[in-house]
Design a protein around this motif. Structure first.
Motif, PDB file in Angstrom:
ATOM      1  N   THR A   1       8.055 -37.848  -2.486  1.00 11.31           N
ATOM      2  CA  THR A   1       7.798 -35.632  -1.770  1.00 11.31           C
ATOM      3  C   THR A   1       9.532 -35.413  -1.013  1.00 11.31           C
ATOM      4  OG1 THR A   1       7.904 -36.306   0.547  1.00 11.31           O
ATOM      5  CG2 THR A   1       6.033 -35.762  -0.816  1.00 11.31           C
TER       6      THR A   1
ATOM      7  N   ASN B   1      11.999 -31.833   0.817  1.00  3.18           N
ATOM      8  CA  ASN B   1      11.807 -30.627   1.102  1.00  3.18           C
ATOM      9  C   ASN B   1      12.934 -29.450   1.439  1.00  3.18           C
ATOM     10  OD1 ASN B   1       9.980 -31.997   3.184  1.00  3.18           O
ATOM     11  ND2 ASN B   1      10.635 -31.541   5.000  1.00  3.18           N
TER      12      ASN B   1
ATOM     13  N   CYS C   1      13.774 -22.710   0.412  1.00  2.00           N
ATOM     14  CA  CYS C   1      13.621 -21.261  -0.421  1.00  2.00           C
ATOM     15  C   CYS C   1      14.037 -20.516   0.297  1.00  2.00           C
ATOM     16  CB  CYS C   1      11.813 -21.851  -0.622  1.00  2.00           C
ATOM     17  SG  CYS C   1      11.401 -21.297  -2.514  1.00  2.00           S
TER      18      CYS C   1
ATOM     19  N   LEU D   1       5.377 -19.582  -4.010  1.00  2.00           N
ATOM     20  CA  LEU D   1       5.320 -21.189  -4.690  1.00  2.00           C
ATOM     21  C   LEU D   1       3.988 -21.632  -4.403  1.00  2.00           C
ATOM     22  CD1 LEU D   1       8.717 -22.012  -4.852  1.00  2.00           C
ATOM     23  CD2 LEU D   1       6.938 -21.715  -6.954  1.00  2.00           C
ATOM     24  N   ARG D   2       3.970 -22.005  -2.792  1.00  2.00           N
ATOM     25  CA  ARG D   2       2.439 -23.034  -2.282  1.00  2.00           C
ATOM     26  C   ARG D   2       1.200 -22.361  -3.263  1.00  2.00           C
ATOM     27  NH1 ARG D   2       4.791 -21.039   3.399  1.00  2.00           N
ATOM     28  NH2 ARG D   2       6.868 -22.232   3.463  1.00  2.00           N
TER      29      ARG D   2
ATOM     30  N   HIS E   1       0.900 -23.396  -6.431  1.00  2.00           N
ATOM     31  CA  HIS E   1       1.252 -24.900  -6.730  1.00  2.00           C
ATOM     32  C   HIS E   1       0.397 -25.499  -5.703  1.00  2.00           C
ATOM     33  CE1 HIS E   1       3.517 -24.540 -10.245  1.00  2.00           C
ATOM     34  NE2 HIS E   1       4.181 -23.578  -9.591  1.00  2.00           N
TER      35      HIS E   1
ATOM     36  N   ILE F   1       2.231 -27.433  -3.591  1.00  2.00           N
ATOM     37  CA  ILE F   1       4.249 -27.319  -2.883  1.00  2.00           C
ATOM     38  C   ILE F   1       3.451 -26.715  -1.414  1.00  2.00           C
ATOM     39  CG2 ILE F   1       5.702 -25.409  -2.799  1.00  2.00           C
ATOM     40  CD1 ILE F   1       5.864 -25.860  -5.557  1.00  2.00           C
TER      41      ILE F   1
ATOM     42  N   ASN G   1       9.928 -26.313   1.757  1.00  2.00           N
ATOM     43  CA  ASN G   1       8.285 -26.141   1.263  1.00  2.00           C
ATOM     44  C   ASN G   1       9.009 -27.940   1.088  1.00  2.00           C
ATOM     45  OD1 ASN G   1       6.931 -23.857   0.953  1.00  2.00           O
ATOM     46  ND2 ASN G   1       8.520 -23.617  -0.842  1.00  2.00           N
ATOM     47  N   THR G   2       7.513 -28.448   1.193  1.00  2.00           N
ATOM     48  CA  THR G   2       7.720 -29.681   1.098  1.00  2.00           C
ATOM     49  C   THR G   2       7.041 -30.075  -0.327  1.00  2.00           C
ATOM     50  OG1 THR G   2       7.611 -30.572   3.210  1.00  2.00           O
ATOM     51  CG2 THR G   2       7.027 -32.331   1.453  1.00  2.00           C
ATOM     52  N   VAL G   3       7.462 -30.347  -0.890  1.00  2.00           N
ATOM     53  CA  VAL G   3       7.282 -30.922  -2.469  1.00  2.00           C
ATOM     54  C   VAL G   3       7.064 -32.342  -3.571  1.00  2.00           C
ATOM     55  CG1 VAL G   3       7.497 -30.334  -5.142  1.00  2.00           C
ATOM     56  CG2 VAL G   3       8.915 -28.900  -3.132  1.00  2.00           C
TER      57      VAL G   3
ATOM     58  N   LEU H   1      14.010 -26.104  -8.491  1.00  2.00           N
ATOM     59  CA  LEU H   1      13.343 -26.215  -7.082  1.00  2.00           C
ATOM     60  C   LEU H   1      14.677 -26.261  -6.324  1.00  2.00           C
ATOM     61  CD1 LEU H   1       9.802 -26.423  -7.011  1.00  2.00           C
ATOM     62  CD2 LEU H   1      11.011 -24.462  -6.858  1.00  2.00           C
TER      63      LEU H   1
END
Length: 117
Positions: free
Chosen positions: A47, A49, A52, A60-61, A64, A67, A79-81, A94
């Motif tokens: 992941t 961070n 954004c 985005l959350r 997806h 995210i 965000n944590t991706v 991103l």
């Protein structure tokens, strides 16, 4: 995207550096002292961070599952991706957006110095 690729991409930005202020397990990528990405590169799943714009972060959350609000961060701005659950191109975009957002918040003199580097 593998951890090595994530690190190389983050370090490919102008004046980007990797530091470990939270311990050796967390890579913090900064531009002129300001964070734009954080990752436990050995983490499973991988992941990162990323900063954004607040409105985009919420969008985005919603779109997806990979995210989510930034873990241990200001959830309005971070965000944590989950890297492996999104296309590499999107992850790169991103990260670039996060870097650009941080650079945009730097004082004008520092932004100009980056442009000349």
């Amino acid at each position: 995207m593998k951890p090595k690729e994530l690190r190389a991409f983050c370090l490919g930005f102008n004046a980007a550096v990797e530091e470990f202020p939270f311990g050796p397990e967390t890579s913090v990528f900064k531009v002129l002292g300001k964070m734009f990405a954080l990752s436990a590169l050995d983490g499973e799943p991988l992941t990162v961070n990323l900063k954004c714009e607040p409105e985009l972060a919420v969008q985005l959350r919603a779109e997806h599952a990979a995210i989510v609000p930034g873990w241990h961060m200001n959830k309005r701005h971070w965000n944590t991706v989950t890297v492996g659950e999104l296309p590499d191109r999107m992850v790169r975009e991103l990260i670039e957006d996060s870097y650009d957002l941080v650079v945009a918040g730097l004082p004008k003199a520092e932004r100009l110095r980056l442009d000349r580097a």
